[in-house]
Design a protein around this motif. Structure first.
Motif: not given
Length: 70
Positions: A26-34
């Motif tokens: 649901r939030f793939p970009a959030a898990l890649r956030h530093p």
């Protein structure tokens, strides 16, 4: 999943493969956030408070419902 009335931490959610899968979907970009690693002690309620300024309520509600079902 027991979300502990919103008191479950981001770290606990990320450590459980089932909830991590939901968040990844649901939030793939959030898990890649530093800062994801630094947010491990943030509670779900705190996270939702911040996220509600950026994401539609429906998207957050759907994710919560899916987390509760696992």
């Amino acid at each position: 999943m027991d979300l502990k009335h919103g008191k479950i931490t981001v770290g606990e959610l990320l450590d459980d493969p089932r909830s991590r899968s939901v968040l990844q979907k649901r939030f793939p970009a959030a898990l890649r956030h530093p800062l994801t690693g630094a947010s491990r002690t943030v509670t779900l309620d705190q996270l939702l408070s911040v996220a509600s300024g950026w994401l539609p309520k429906r998207k957050l509600d759907d994710a919560l419902e899916e987390l509760r079902r696992i």
